[in-house]
Design an enzyme around this catalytic site. Structure first.
Site, PDB file in Angstrom:
ATOM      1  N   LYS A   9      -3.818  -6.505  -3.519  1.00  0.00           N
ATOM      2  CA  LYS A   9      -3.446  -6.337  -2.109  1.00  0.00           C
ATOM      3  C   LYS A   9      -2.386  -5.226  -1.930  1.00  0.00           C
ATOM      4  CE  LYS A   9      -4.578 -11.097  -0.707  1.00  0.00           C
ATOM      5  NZ  LYS A   9      -4.034 -12.330  -0.053  1.00  0.00           N
ATOM      6  N   TYR A  49     -11.977 -11.677   6.334  1.00  0.00           N
ATOM      7  CA  TYR A  49     -11.211 -12.923   6.471  1.00  0.00           C
ATOM      8  C   TYR A  49     -11.681 -13.757   7.674  1.00  0.00           C
ATOM      9  CZ  TYR A  49      -7.761 -12.019   2.773  1.00  0.00           C
ATOM     10  OH  TYR A  49      -7.131 -11.839   1.552  1.00  0.00           O
ATOM     11  N   PHE A  57      -1.966 -17.379  11.288  1.00  0.00           N
ATOM     12  CA  PHE A  57      -1.534 -16.170  10.586  1.00  0.00           C
ATOM     13  C   PHE A  57      -2.600 -15.073  10.552  1.00  0.00           C
ATOM     14  CE2 PHE A  57      -3.050 -19.253   7.379  1.00  0.00           C
ATOM     15  CZ  PHE A  57      -4.066 -18.519   6.784  1.00  0.00           C
ATOM     16  N   ARG A 102       0.702 -14.304  -9.126  1.00  0.00           N
ATOM     17  CA  ARG A 102       1.491 -14.436  -7.901  1.00  0.00           C
ATOM     18  C   ARG A 102       2.945 -14.804  -8.193  1.00  0.00           C
ATOM     19  NH1 ARG A 102      -3.313 -17.131  -4.273  1.00  0.00           N
ATOM     20  NH2 ARG A 102      -3.925 -15.244  -3.147  1.00  0.00           N
ATOM     21  N   ASN A 112       0.857 -11.640  -1.074  1.00  0.00           N
ATOM     22  CA  ASN A 112       0.815 -12.397  -2.329  1.00  0.00           C
ATOM     23  C   ASN A 112      -0.020 -11.730  -3.424  1.00  0.00           C
ATOM     24  OD1 ASN A 112      -1.613 -12.928  -1.153  1.00  0.00           O
ATOM     25  ND2 ASN A 112      -1.411 -15.150  -1.115  1.00  0.00           N
ATOM     26  N   HIS A 115      -6.158 -11.236  -4.046  1.00  0.00           N
ATOM     27  CA  HIS A 115      -7.164 -12.129  -3.477  1.00  0.00           C
ATOM     28  C   HIS A 115      -8.141 -12.490  -4.587  1.00  0.00           C
ATOM     29  CE1 HIS A 115     -10.411 -13.716  -0.969  1.00  0.00           C
ATOM     30  NE2 HIS A 115     -11.220 -13.046  -1.780  1.00  0.00           N
ATOM     31  N   GLU A 126     -18.707 -12.073  -1.054  1.00  0.00           N
ATOM     32  CA  GLU A 126     -17.606 -11.101  -1.030  1.00  0.00           C
ATOM     33  C   GLU A 126     -17.929  -9.863  -1.879  1.00  0.00           C
ATOM     34  OE1 GLU A 126     -14.057 -14.388  -0.244  1.00  0.00           O
ATOM     35  OE2 GLU A 126     -14.043 -13.235  -2.106  1.00  0.00           O
TER      36      GLU A 126
HETATM   37  P1  IDP Z   1      -5.879 -17.820  -1.098  1.00  0.00           P
HETATM   38  O1  IDP Z   1      -5.694 -16.312  -1.010  1.00  0.00           O
HETATM   39  O2  IDP Z   1      -4.973 -18.425  -2.136  1.00  0.00           O
HETATM   40  O3  IDP Z   1      -7.322 -18.229  -1.276  1.00  0.00           O
HETATM   41  P2  IDP Z   1      -6.119 -18.668   1.692  1.00  0.00           P
HETATM   42  O4  IDP Z   1      -5.716 -20.010   2.199  1.00  0.00           O
HETATM   43  O5  IDP Z   1      -7.589 -18.398   1.552  1.00  0.00           O
HETATM   44  O6  IDP Z   1      -5.360 -18.418   0.300  1.00  0.00           O
HETATM   45  O7  IDP Z   1      -5.459 -17.595   2.672  1.00  0.00           O
HETATM   46  C1  IDP Z   1      -5.890 -16.241   2.651  1.00  0.00           C
HETATM   47  C2  IDP Z   1      -4.663 -15.353   2.695  1.00  0.00           C
HETATM   48  O8  IDP Z   1      -4.003 -15.529   3.948  1.00  0.00           O
HETATM   49  C3  IDP Z   1      -3.584 -15.669   1.657  1.00  0.00           C
HETATM   50  O9  IDP Z   1      -3.843 -15.117   0.386  1.00  0.00           O
HETATM   51  C4  IDP Z   1      -2.354 -15.053   2.310  1.00  0.00           C
HETATM   52  O10 IDP Z   1      -2.337 -13.630   2.162  1.00  0.00           O
HETATM   53  C5  IDP Z   1      -2.588 -15.404   3.767  1.00  0.00           C
HETATM   54  N1  IDP Z   1      -1.962 -16.701   4.124  1.00  0.00           N
HETATM   55  C6  IDP Z   1      -2.376 -17.947   3.762  1.00  0.00           C
HETATM   56  N2  IDP Z   1      -1.573 -18.902   4.259  1.00  0.00           N
HETATM   57  C7  IDP Z   1      -0.618 -18.243   4.963  1.00  0.00           C
HETATM   58  C8  IDP Z   1       0.528 -18.682   5.735  1.00  0.00           C
HETATM   59  O11 IDP Z   1       0.808 -19.866   5.866  1.00  0.00           O
HETATM   60  N3  IDP Z   1       1.289 -17.684   6.312  1.00  0.00           N
HETATM   61  C9  IDP Z   1       0.985 -16.348   6.181  1.00  0.00           C
HETATM   62  N4  IDP Z   1      -0.075 -15.916   5.487  1.00  0.00           N
HETATM   63  C10 IDP Z   1      -0.864 -16.835   4.871  1.00  0.00           C
HETATM   64 MG    MG Z   2      -8.935 -17.951   0.036  1.00  0.00          MG
END
Ligand code: IDP
Ligand code: MG
Length: 137
Positions: A9, A49, A57, A102, A112, A115, A126
């Site tokens: 990212k 997404y 978010f 991470r 973070n 992905h 994807e």
């Molecule tokens: P993942 O990347 O671990 O699969 P997901 O729940 O699929 O997590 O969320 C996709 C992305 O959205 C996350 O990697 C992060 O960049 C962002 N994200 C997830 N939860 C939050 C939040 O609570 N606040 C802000 N950004 C978030």
């Molecule tokens: Mg995810």
């Protein structure tokens, strides 16, 4: 052999740790089968997404994912989907296990570092979003 999609990212690309992150994959039995550095458009990021579009978010996530270039990769290996998720660690770096990507490279729950596809079915979707069959070697 499984294939999964990985994205380095914008925060990790800006922090110049592309190589360090790819080393985690290669040192743990995953192989880079396809790779490209790109700048996502808002349309690309919103489509990618789409499953999160009702989450609070979502708009920030689209902004963040388009804030700089990313590296998209197809990783291949045994149990690649789960292996990649384990190497990544939890979404929130504060909760990510020590030694995960991470825990070591992410800045926040949003920025973070990586992905990774969360299922074999989503991995196939994807991968198709970013790569043509002839680019996966
Ligand atoms: P993942 O990347 O671990 O699969 P997901 O729940 O699929 O997590 O969320 C996709 C992305 O959205 C996350 O990697 C992060 O960049 C962002 N994200 C997830 N939860 C939050 C939040 O609570 N606040 C802000 N950004 C978030
Ligand atoms: Mg995810």
């Amino acid at each position: 052999m499984e294939k999964t999609l990985s994205i380095i990212k914008p925060d990790a690309v800006a922090n110049n740790v592309i190589g360090k992150i790819i080393d985690r994959f290669e040192s743990n039995g995953l192989r880079v089968a396809a790779m490209r550095k790109i700048q996502l458009t808002k349309k690309d990021a919103a489509k990618f997404y789409e499953v999160h579009k009702e989450r609070p978010f979502f708009n920030d996530l689209v902004e963040y994912m388009t804030s700089g270039p990313v590296v998209v990769m197809v990783l291949e290996g045994e149990n690649a989907v789960l292996k990649n998720r384990e190497l990544m660690g939890a979404t929130d770096p504060k909760k990510a296990a020590p030694g995960t990507i991470r825990a070591d490279f992410a800045e926040s729950i949003e920025a973070n570092a990586v992905h990774g596809s969360d299922s074999l079915e989503n991995a196939q979707k994807e991968i198709r979003f970013f790569f043509a069959e002839r680019e996966i070697l």
